[in-house]
Scaffold this active site. Structure first.
Site, short mmCIF file in Angstrom:
data_model
loop_
_atom_site.label_atom_id
_atom_site.label_comp_id
_atom_site.label_asym_id
_atom_site.label_seq_id
_atom_site.Cartn_x
_atom_site.Cartn_y
_atom_site.Cartn_z
N TYR A 1 -1.19 -2.70 12.58
CA TYR A 1 -2.48 -2.31 13.14
C TYR A 1 -2.90 -3.20 14.31
O TYR A 1 -3.72 -2.79 15.13
CB TYR A 1 -3.57 -2.39 12.06
CG TYR A 1 -3.70 -1.16 11.20
CD1 TYR A 1 -2.61 -0.65 10.51
CD2 TYR A 1 -4.93 -0.52 11.07
CE1 TYR A 1 -2.75 0.47 9.71
CE2 TYR A 1 -5.07 0.60 10.28
CZ TYR A 1 -3.99 1.10 9.60
OH TYR A 1 -4.13 2.20 8.82
N ASP B 1 8.76 2.63 -0.85
CA ASP B 1 9.09 4.02 -1.19
C ASP B 1 9.13 4.20 -2.71
O ASP B 1 8.63 5.19 -3.25
CB ASP B 1 10.39 4.49 -0.52
CG ASP B 1 11.51 3.46 -0.57
OD1 ASP B 1 11.28 2.34 -1.08
OD2 ASP B 1 12.64 3.78 -0.13
N LYS C 1 9.04 -3.70 2.21
CA LYS C 1 10.23 -2.95 2.59
C LYS C 1 11.27 -3.99 3.02
O LYS C 1 11.76 -4.00 4.15
CB LYS C 1 9.87 -1.97 3.72
CG LYS C 1 10.97 -0.99 4.07
CD LYS C 1 11.20 0.08 3.02
CE LYS C 1 12.40 0.92 3.38
NZ LYS C 1 12.81 1.86 2.29
N ASP D 1 -4.62 6.02 -0.25
CA ASP D 1 -4.97 7.46 -0.23
C ASP D 1 -4.17 8.21 -1.30
O ASP D 1 -4.70 9.08 -1.99
CB ASP D 1 -4.66 8.08 1.14
CG ASP D 1 -5.87 8.05 2.07
OD1 ASP D 1 -6.69 7.12 1.95
OD2 ASP D 1 -6.00 8.96 2.92
N ASP E 1 -2.79 1.18 3.38
CA ASP E 1 -3.56 2.34 3.84
C ASP E 1 -3.00 3.61 3.21
O ASP E 1 -3.74 4.42 2.65
CB ASP E 1 -3.47 2.42 5.38
CG ASP E 1 -4.25 3.61 5.91
OD1 ASP E 1 -5.39 3.83 5.46
OD2 ASP E 1 -3.70 4.33 6.78
C1 IPM Z 1 -9.01 3.30 5.97
C2 IPM Z 1 -8.95 4.23 7.16
C3 IPM Z 1 -8.84 3.40 8.43
C4 IPM Z 1 -7.56 2.58 8.32
C5 IPM Z 1 -8.89 4.22 9.73
C6 IPM Z 1 -10.13 5.06 9.82
C7 IPM Z 1 -8.72 3.37 10.95
O1 IPM Z 1 -7.90 5.13 7.02
O2 IPM Z 1 -9.96 2.48 5.91
O3 IPM Z 1 -8.15 3.39 5.10
O4 IPM Z 1 -6.48 3.08 8.65
O5 IPM Z 1 -7.65 1.43 7.92
MG MG Z 2 -6.94 5.05 5.13
#
Ligand code: IPM
Ligand code: MG
Length: 370
Positions: free
Chosen positions: A141, A222, A190, A250, A246
């Site tokens: 990032y 993975d 990884k 999710d 990240d």
């Molecule tokens: C998160 C989001 C952010 C990230 C984005 C919006 C930049 O996906 O907080 O997980 O990738 O960190």
């Molecule tokens: Mg995110």
């Protein structure tokens, strides 16, 4: 106790879920005699509109003067065409970096009442309770160079770079958290491919002897992605680099039934923290009052616990959320399982606030008969 909270609603459903958070804060004030001074500031797209930048100086200053910050969400189609340095997401990345918030805690806990809301089988998700500790201020990032090269800009470069110290900071936080839980730390990397991952492993192994009661395992990212789905109860604390965290967070949100349920805390070494739901600005439902406020409300609970040391208050917010879900209340994202009508953001918030009141059973349910 008196505390100052910087409130950054941001874009899309950010403002809507933040209203819920503020109502819960007021309820905690009344209930426990605290005083929370709220300072509002812009971030993301709304800050671009008002100040020409996604992270105005005033916003950073407001955070620096406060004991903690609450953030809603940033981004939306309105700002898709702005230059990359000005994108709303830059506000979020910038505030994490500028405030040095290297440790991102993302708890993943299934609520008993929601086991049927997950696309996975109830026996897989029931009792899941782990926490992802995501490194937040380094890695892909932020690494330099990040650019387009070549005559026709046909080459794109991003850089995955870590300094040892950055890894040590987040790994230590993860060990501390694991010590206070079921004492199992899974470090995800990884290392069969990436140099940065090999250094990551080295740091974890070097620190492990300082925490002899914590069991440590290494898992390739993975394989971790797979295990999260077929055996999520395996995990207690997961520590991983920025981008892996990240993606995995999710993925993990689906165990709880909805991304709208997940809170997060971004921490550093002192008590300051930035608290935000894991979900984004959800432009498709923004402005409709339909968003699930629980991820934001649970982020308030994390703030009370981690920045203010208010354990009992945090527990009471979490218990209120649990009770409300058990009573059958559902927002649209948790749909398919509704016992009653699908609730709007405000209605769900009101139920949580009601549960925070003393003798809520009397004030909430019996009041109608008195
Ligand atoms: C998160 C989001 C952010 C990230 C984005 C919006 C930049 O996906 O907080 O997980 O990738 O960190
Ligand atoms: Mg995110």
């Amino acid at each position: 106790m008196k505390k100052q909270v910087a409130v950054l609603p941001g874009d899309g459903i950010g403002q809507e879920v933040m209203n819920g958070a503020l109502e819960v804060l007021r309820a905690i004030e009344d209930q426990y005699g605290h005083q929370f001074k709220v300072v509002q500031a812009d971030i993301g797209g709304v800050a671009i509109d008002h100040h020409g930048t996604p992270l105005p100086k005033e916003t950073l200053e407001a955070c620096k003067r406060s004991d903690a910050a609450l953030l809603g969400a940033v981004g939306g189609p309105k700002w898709n065409e702005v230059p990359v340095e000005l994108r709303p997401e830059k506000g979020l990345l910038g505030i994490r970096k500028e405030l040095g918030l290297f440790g991102n805690l993302r708890p993943v806990k299934t609520f008993e009442a929601l086991v049927d809301a997950s696309p996975l089988k109830p026996n897989v998700v029931e009792g899941v309770d782990f926490i992802i500790v995501r490194e937040l201020t380094g890695g892909l990032y932020f690494g330099e160079p990040r650019e387009r090269r070549g005559k026709n800009k046909e080459v794109a470069v991003d850089t995955l770079q870590y300094e040892k110290k950055e890894i040590e900071n987040v790994v230590r936080k993860a060990f501390e958290i694991a010590s206070g839980r079921r004492k199992k730390l899974t470090s995800v990397d990884k290392a069969n491919v990436l140099e940065s991952s090999r250094m990551w492993r080295e740091v974890v192994d070097q620190m492990a002897p300082e925490y002899p009661d914590v069991e440590v395992e290494h898992l390739l990212v993975d394989a971790a992605a797979m295990k999260l789905i077929y055996q999520p109860k395996h995990f207690d604390v997961i520590v991983t680099e920025n981008m892996f965290g990240d993606i995995l967070s999710d993925e993990a949100s689906m165990l709880t039934g909805s991304l709208g349920m997940l809170p997060s805390a971004s921490l550093r070494e002192d008590d300051f923290g930035l608290y935000e739901p894991v979900h984004g600005s959800a432009p498709d439902i923004a402005g409709k009052g339909q968003a699930n406020p629980l991820g934001m409300i649970l982020s308030v609970a994390m703030m009370l616990r981690h920045s203010f040391g208010m354990e009992e208050e945090a527990d009471s917010v979490e218990a209120a959320v649990e009770a409300v879900l058990s009573s059958g209340a559902r927002t649209g994202d948790l749909s398919g399982q509704e016992i009653g009508p699908v609730l709007k953001t405000k209605e769900m918030t009101d139920l949580v606030v009601e549960h925070l009141k003393p003798n809520h059973a009397i004030s909430g349910i019996l009041a109608a008969y008195l």
